[in-house]
Design an enzyme around this catalytic site. Sequence first.
Site, PDB file in Angstrom:
ATOM      1  N   HIS A 140      -7.778  -3.240   6.162  1.00 46.09           N
ATOM      2  CA  HIS A 140      -7.126  -1.720   6.882  1.00 46.09           C
ATOM      3  C   HIS A 140      -6.644  -1.207   5.320  1.00 46.09           C
ATOM      4  O   HIS A 140      -5.897  -0.419   4.372  1.00 46.09           O
ATOM      5  CB  HIS A 140      -5.243  -2.015   7.632  1.00 46.09           C
ATOM      6  CG  HIS A 140      -6.190  -1.466   8.809  1.00 46.09           C
ATOM      7  ND1 HIS A 140      -6.399  -2.450   9.743  1.00 46.09           N
ATOM      8  CD2 HIS A 140      -5.371  -0.453   9.555  1.00 46.09           C
ATOM      9  CE1 HIS A 140      -6.565  -1.840  10.617  1.00 46.09           C
ATOM     10  NE2 HIS A 140      -6.046  -1.099  11.151  1.00 46.09           N
ATOM     11  N   HIS A 188      -1.939  -9.765   9.648  1.00 45.51           N
ATOM     12  CA  HIS A 188      -2.420 -10.454   8.221  1.00 45.51           C
ATOM     13  C   HIS A 188      -1.184 -11.466   7.379  1.00 45.51           C
ATOM     14  O   HIS A 188      -0.498 -11.282   7.010  1.00 45.51           O
ATOM     15  CB  HIS A 188      -2.709  -9.096   7.247  1.00 45.51           C
ATOM     16  CG  HIS A 188      -4.355  -8.666   8.153  1.00 45.51           C
ATOM     17  ND1 HIS A 188      -5.649  -9.355   7.629  1.00 45.51           N
ATOM     18  CD2 HIS A 188      -4.556  -7.528   8.250  1.00 45.51           C
ATOM     19  CE1 HIS A 188      -6.409  -8.515   7.688  1.00 45.51           C
ATOM     20  NE2 HIS A 188      -6.179  -7.319   8.685  1.00 45.51           N
TER      21      HIS A 188
END
Length: 225
Positions: A140, A188
Amino acid sequence: MRAPAARRATRWGLVAALCAVLFAVLAALVAARHGSPYPLDESLHRWSVQHRPAAAVAFARAVTTTGTGPVPYLCAVTAGLLVGWGRGARGRLLTAAGALGFLLLAQGLRYAVLYAVARPRPPVADRVTHASGFSFPSGHTATSALVAGLLAWAVWRTASPAAARLWWVLFACWAVTVGLTRVYLGVHWPTDVLGGWLYALTWLAAAMAVDAGVRRARVPREAGV
């Protein structure tokens, strides 16, 4: 114009090389620990887990969705169409295809790095949005930064300097926010996000160097016509 264009090409080439080296070093550091998080990773991850009011989580989820799916690819095509607007139908399609191809190529090589490093994500229990696959670099984050760069390129070529600067700030804020949501939502590690930014900056700076080089070569030909 040749000398300034040559300097721009050299300057962007150096930026691309620096970002590539930093990305390679970070990837090597992550791989050396077999994906285990660094203390800073754990500290920022722990803070995110402990500070999650419902409104902030809802906002982060909304923002993070813009960094994947059809949105980035539609933005890339839009950027190409804007730059090629005055070149006729064929020129618009070629420029849009070039912008989309740039994004697809960068994405393809990102997946190669993703599987080569094979870093595990943070624990499932700490995540508040869906995520799958390996963790480094953040997809992303890299995607939104690449698209922000393409959109910045489009407004640089089509808008007034003042308007372009305003849009640059907005695009940069969007890309940075998408990256931060990946840490905040627990999918993440912070170094994954840093890796995504460095990866995108490498590609964008390299593209700017190529663009400056092409424009430098084009000027003498057009002057000789």
